[in-house]
Enzyme design. Structure first.
Site, PDB file in Angstrom:
ATOM      1  N   GLY A  10       0.829  -1.206   0.000  1.00  0.00           N
ATOM      2  CA  GLY A  10       0.000   0.000   0.000  1.00  0.00           C
ATOM      3  C   GLY A  10       0.866   1.259   0.000  1.00  0.00           C
ATOM      4  O   GLY A  10       2.098   1.191   0.109  1.00  0.00           O
ATOM      5  N   TYR A 133     -17.252   3.069   4.732  1.00  0.00           N
ATOM      6  CA  TYR A 133     -15.807   2.995   5.034  1.00  0.00           C
ATOM      7  C   TYR A 133     -15.516   3.662   6.382  1.00  0.00           C
ATOM      8  O   TYR A 133     -14.850   3.079   7.243  1.00  0.00           O
ATOM      9  CB  TYR A 133     -15.042   3.671   3.889  1.00  0.00           C
TER      10      TYR A 133
END
Ligand SMILES: NC(=O)c1ccc[n+]([C@@H]2O[C@H](COP(=O)([O-])OP(=O)(O)OC[C@H]3O[C@@H](n4cnc5c(N)ncnc54)[C@H](OP(=O)(O)O)[C@@H]3O)[C@@H](O)[C@H]2O)c1
Length: 299
Positions: A10, A133
């Site tokens: 990431g 989220y």
């Protein structure tokens, strides 16, 4: 010292690896050998058994959890999966870390807030996420605080970009070269955060006595770049630096609907992290220039 970093592929995971490999930010008691970086191949946060199996044979002093379900719009459809990775896996990690008498750094988001405030958010402000989220990230924070009332730290950040992965800067550079004009929302304000700056802040924190001493109460901190801009202004600056001649038209969030609602105000106050850990906050413009210089070299 054994330090585990999850989410090695990431933006933040790669930014920490970059800094550790160049040895610029780690002190004499740490070397790059102390750091272990893992991705979903080694430690899949979707799976309870993968997590428990991994930690059966591996012990750490510090775990920096950079892995997360980060597809904000898709999370509206995949709320269960997002909840597993951003909430239940964090809870399980916290329980394991607590049993190992280690410390945990969990990365969270400005999206825990609804954005209705007119001031930068303080750590003490009440969260009220407006998308799936944000709800899963907040649930992760709360579970962590319950399971680990001591020895953990939550860092909320905002508008993360870097030379790695997918992010706003890279998307704008691509669109700016393909099109003559684009529309970008101008009624969402925030502070872009260069993932390398956040990586540096994390590496500073783990060297700090206030973090190293076991038994410290779990606390939340905010970290972002310095400054206050809209996505529209951010896009304009990216094109200015790269000398891209693409018109950037301001639009409202209403004119540009997305599956997940975004907070109008994403500003985070960094006073606490500066005061407690003496962290330097970088100006968003200089960090953007630094990132874009690297992106240019990679071309
Ligand atoms: N990006 C932002 O604008 C932003 C803003 C505020 C806060 N944050 C928070 O900052 C942190 C770092 O964000 P980022 O931008 O670096 O995220 P990112 O680039 O999307 O990276 C997330 C990482 O998590 C990994 N991951 C996803 N599902 C996984 C699973 N089931 N098991 C193991 N690993 C898994 C991904 O692996 P793969 O590469 O294999 O998919 C990826 O490497 C996250 O906690 C995020 O919530 C981000």
């Amino acid at each position: 010292m054994r330090i585990l970093v999850t989410g090695k592929n990431g933006q933040l995971g790669q930014s920490i690896q970059k800094r550790v490999n160049t040895d610029t930010k780690i002190d004499n008691n740490q070397s790059s050998n102390n750091f272990i970086f893992v991705g979903r191949e080694e430690l899949d946060l979707r799976s309870e058994s993968s997590i428990s199996h991994y930690f059966k044979n591996n012990k750490f002093d510090i775990i920096i959890n950079c892995a997360a379900y980060t597809k904000v719009d898709k999370a509206e459809q995949e709320a269960e999966l997002a909840n597993q990775i951003n909430h239940l896996a964090v809870k399980q990690l916290a329980s394991i870390v607590s049993n190992q008498q280690a410390r945990l750094i969990q990365i969270s988001t400005d999206y825990v807030f609804d954005g209705e405030s007119n001031k930068p958010y303080l750590e003490t402000d009440t969260p009220n996420p407006i998308n799936a989220y944000g709800r899963t990230k907040l649930a992760g924070e709360k579970a962590l605080q319950t399971v680990m009332p001591i020895n953990a730290l939550i860092i909320r950040t905002s508008w993360l970009y870097s030379e790695y992965g997918n992010n706003f800067v890279k998307t704008m550079l691509r669109l700016g070269k393909e099109r003559d004009e684009i529309s970008v929302v101008s009624d969402q304000m925030g502070s872009p955060t260069y993932a390398t700056d956040l990586a540096d802040a994390i590496l500073e924190i783990i060297k700090h006595k206030k973090f190293r001493d076991l038994g410290q109460t779990t606390q939340t901190y905010h970290y972002s770049g310095e400054g206050e801009i809209s996505w529209h202004e951010f896009a304009k600056e990216i094109f200015k630096i790269e000398k891209i001649e693409c018109e950037v038209n301001p639009v409202t969030s209403q004119q540009y609907p997305t599956p997940a609602k975004r907070p109008r105000n994403s500003l985070l106050s960094q006073d606490k992290i500066v005061e407690v850990f003496n962290i330097k906050i970088s100006n968003w413009e200089s960090s953007l220039n630094a990132c874009m210089t690297i992106l240019k070299q990679k071309q």
